[in-house]
Design an enzyme around this catalytic site. Structure first.
Site, PDB file in Angstrom:
ATOM      1  N   LYS A 223       8.417  -1.968   5.619  1.00 35.44           N
ATOM      2  CA  LYS A 223       8.530  -3.960   6.118  1.00 35.44           C
ATOM      3  C   LYS A 223       9.767  -4.524   5.003  1.00 35.44           C
ATOM      4  CE  LYS A 223       4.499  -5.579   8.115  1.00 35.44           C
ATOM      5  NZ  LYS A 223       3.316  -7.197   8.034  1.00 35.44           N
TER       6      LYS A 223
ATOM      7  N   ASP B 197       5.408 -13.002  10.298  1.00 34.76           N
ATOM      8  CA  ASP B 197       3.381 -13.564  10.067  1.00 34.76           C
ATOM      9  C   ASP B 197       3.191 -15.002   9.098  1.00 34.76           C
ATOM     10  OD1 ASP B 197       2.962 -10.250  10.700  1.00 34.76           O
ATOM     11  OD2 ASP B 197       3.832  -9.682   8.663  1.00 34.76           O
TER      12      ASP B 197
HETATM   13  P1  NAP Z   1      -1.438  -4.006   1.031  1.00 32.09           P
HETATM   14  O1  NAP Z   1      -0.465  -3.764   0.670  1.00 32.09           O
HETATM   15  O2  NAP Z   1      -1.933  -2.363   1.112  1.00 32.09           O
HETATM   16  O3  NAP Z   1      -2.012  -4.768   0.229  1.00 32.09           O
HETATM   17  C1  NAP Z   1      -3.245  -4.956  -0.509  1.00 32.09           C
HETATM   18  C2  NAP Z   1      -4.291  -5.391  -1.138  1.00 32.09           C
HETATM   19  O4  NAP Z   1      -5.216  -5.493  -1.253  1.00 32.09           O
HETATM   20  C3  NAP Z   1      -3.535  -4.949  -2.481  1.00 32.09           C
HETATM   21  O5  NAP Z   1      -3.615  -6.093  -3.479  1.00 32.09           O
HETATM   22  C4  NAP Z   1      -4.881  -4.238  -2.765  1.00 32.09           C
HETATM   23  O6  NAP Z   1      -5.285  -3.950  -4.457  1.00 32.09           O
HETATM   24  C5  NAP Z   1      -6.110  -5.202  -2.252  1.00 32.09           C
HETATM   25  N1  NAP Z   1      -7.428  -3.619  -1.943  1.00 32.09           N
HETATM   26  C6  NAP Z   1      -7.668  -2.956  -1.556  1.00 32.09           C
HETATM   27  N2  NAP Z   1      -8.507  -2.609  -1.493  1.00 32.09           N
HETATM   28  C7  NAP Z   1      -9.009  -3.776  -2.404  1.00 32.09           C
HETATM   29  C8  NAP Z   1     -10.568  -3.385  -2.581  1.00 32.09           C
HETATM   30  N3  NAP Z   1     -11.569  -2.713  -2.610  1.00 32.09           N
HETATM   31  N4  NAP Z   1     -10.833  -4.789  -3.647  1.00 32.09           N
HETATM   32  C9  NAP Z   1     -10.720  -5.497  -4.196  1.00 32.09           C
HETATM   33  N5  NAP Z   1      -9.230  -5.158  -3.541  1.00 32.09           N
HETATM   34  C10 NAP Z   1      -8.320  -4.988  -2.570  1.00 32.09           C
HETATM   35  O7  NAP Z   1      -2.237  -4.173   2.746  1.00 32.09           O
HETATM   36  P2  NAP Z   1      -1.390  -5.377   3.842  1.00 32.09           P
HETATM   37  O8  NAP Z   1      -0.237  -4.981   4.470  1.00 32.09           O
HETATM   38  O9  NAP Z   1      -1.782  -6.379   2.816  1.00 32.09           O
HETATM   39  O10 NAP Z   1      -2.956  -5.616   5.476  1.00 32.09           O
HETATM   40  C11 NAP Z   1      -3.907  -5.745   4.804  1.00 32.09           C
HETATM   41  C12 NAP Z   1      -5.147  -6.230   5.509  1.00 32.09           C
HETATM   42  O11 NAP Z   1      -4.426  -7.145   6.304  1.00 32.09           O
HETATM   43  C13 NAP Z   1      -5.252  -5.212   6.223  1.00 32.09           C
HETATM   44  O12 NAP Z   1      -6.545  -5.000   7.228  1.00 32.09           O
HETATM   45  C14 NAP Z   1      -3.868  -5.553   7.920  1.00 32.09           C
HETATM   46  O13 NAP Z   1      -4.208  -4.359   8.831  1.00 32.09           O
HETATM   47  C15 NAP Z   1      -3.604  -6.552   8.111  1.00 32.09           C
HETATM   48  N6  NAP Z   1      -2.828  -8.022   8.094  1.00 32.09           N
HETATM   49  C16 NAP Z   1      -3.504  -9.038   9.572  1.00 32.09           C
HETATM   50  C17 NAP Z   1      -2.437  -8.984   9.767  1.00 32.09           C
HETATM   51  C18 NAP Z   1      -2.302 -10.033  11.495  1.00 32.09           C
HETATM   52  O14 NAP Z   1      -1.408  -9.696  11.966  1.00 32.09           O
HETATM   53  N7  NAP Z   1      -3.793 -10.647  11.477  1.00 32.09           N
HETATM   54  C19 NAP Z   1      -1.174  -9.157   9.379  1.00 32.09           C
HETATM   55  C20 NAP Z   1      -0.710  -8.390   8.095  1.00 32.09           C
HETATM   56  C21 NAP Z   1      -1.725  -7.942   7.600  1.00 32.09           C
HETATM   57  P3  NAP Z   1      -4.122  -2.980  -5.050  1.00 32.09           P
HETATM   58  O15 NAP Z   1      -2.284  -2.918  -5.611  1.00 32.09           O
HETATM   59  O16 NAP Z   1      -5.045  -3.219  -6.035  1.00 32.09           O
HETATM   60  O17 NAP Z   1      -4.603  -1.719  -4.209  1.00 32.09           O
END
Ligand code: NAP
Length: 281
Positions: free
Chosen positions: A68, A104
């Site tokens: 992205k 998004d």
């Molecule tokens: P990302 O860029 O990897 O970000 C994840 C965030 O969560 C980071 O800040 C990470 O912290 C934190 N995190 C991960 N594990 C954690 C834990 N155990 N405790 C506390 N914080 C934690 O991922 P993303 O792209 O934002 O996606 C996140 C979720 O949103 C996914 O499940 C994805 O499928 C969903 N999503 C859904 C849609 C939709 O259309 N519904 C769209 C986009 C994303 P660190 O940096 O410290 O690792």
């Protein structure tokens, strides 16, 4: 023939082909939606797939993790939202230019607003609307952009404070992701948004809500995770008497907006909802 696709890695469980195939069928359009798995550092392949839009082989592309952000260097222009968020999830050609957009943020806001509409007390009675966002990764950026534009006061709970503070500005506070700091906010919060992947399939027995912490009374919980029909967070919130939803609606709304950018056609929410309900996600 209309051809779209998705760049990302890995792509094995993507629901996008199902959503867009249903949309094509509903509009009586001939076309298909293909997956283009491109490994994280394979920039030449990224450029090759983008060239398929320039040559007319593809009408448009969606982009997902991990591309992205790094796809931006190969595009000619970004929309204001994609530029501010710093991430692209939809690409199309306009006047021979490759444009990067981000659906998004509006997809999230449309779905959230639809969900909140059923809770008129929340919308009408509060002057200041306060949201707690869990996590500060890629999707949090789109959520922050959407909520800031909609006038919400934002707190972010993040385990890596410094990284989260890069998102910070005068409308946004960053707090440590722990019981002590979150519990101090509970009385102010009307909305909790989970942007962490905690609870995503196959880890469906995990929840991003800290064990033993009470939920903010009267609040609404929005879990971005969509690849489990009812996440543990959603279940916990409902048991505590809160209204809660997964991110399936956001997934649909962002896909419908991409489809509209590519074809000019508006798709009814239920067309895509019925398509994913037929899967066992
Ligand atoms: P990302 O860029 O990897 O970000 C994840 C965030 O969560 C980071 O800040 C990470 O912290 C934190 N995190 C991960 N594990 C954690 C834990 N155990 N405790 C506390 N914080 C934690 O991922 P993303 O792209 O934002 O996606 C996140 C979720 O949103 C996914 O499940 C994805 O499928 C969903 N999503 C859904 C849609 C939709 O259309 N519904 C769209 C986009 C994303 P660190 O940096 O410290 O690792």
């Amino acid at each position: 023939m209309i051809r779209f696709g998705l760049i990302g890695y890995p792509l094995g469980h993507s629901l996008s082909p199902i959503l867009h195939t249903a949309a094509l069928r509903a509009c009586n359009l001939q076309g298909d939606y293909s997956l283009y798995p491109v490994e994280p550092n394979d920039l030449p392949s990224l450029r090759d797939v983008l060239n398929k839009i320039r040559t007319g082989e593809l009408t448009g592309l969606n982009v997902t993790i991990p591309h992205k952000q790094n796809i931006i260097q190969f595009l000619d222009e970004l929309t204001v939202s994609a530029c501010t968020i710093g991430a692209v999830n939809t690409i199309y050609l306009k006047e021979d230019k490759l444009i990067g957009d981000n659906t998004d943020a509006p997809g999230f806001l449309t779905d959230l607003n639809g969900f909140l509409k059923e809770d008129t007390d929340l919308i009408e009675e509060k002057d200041e609307k306060s949201v707690l966002i869990l996590g500060a990764g890629g999707s949090a950026r789109a959520v922050i952009y959407a909520l800031q534009n909609a006038g919400w006061a934002i707190d972010i709970a993040a385990r890596r404070i410094e990284q989260a503070q890069r998102l910070a500005n005068r409308h946004l506070r960053v707090i440590p992701y722990d019981s002590f700091h979150i519990s101090k906010l509970l009385s102010e919060i009307q909305l909790v948004v989970n942007t962490t992947p905690v609870g995503m399939s196959p880890n469906i027995n995990a929840s991003p809500w800290i064990d033993g912490l009470a939920f903010p009374q009267g609040a609404v919980v929005y879990d971005l995770i969509y690849n489990h029909r009812e996440t543990l967070l959603v279940k916990q919130a409902r048991v505590s008497g809160l209204r809660a939803t997964t991110g399936a609606g956001m997934l649909i709304e962002q896909a419908a907006l991409s489809f509209q950018l590519w074809t000019g056609q508006k798709i009814a929410h239920n067309v895509m909802l019925d398509a994913i309900n037929e899967t066992d996600h």
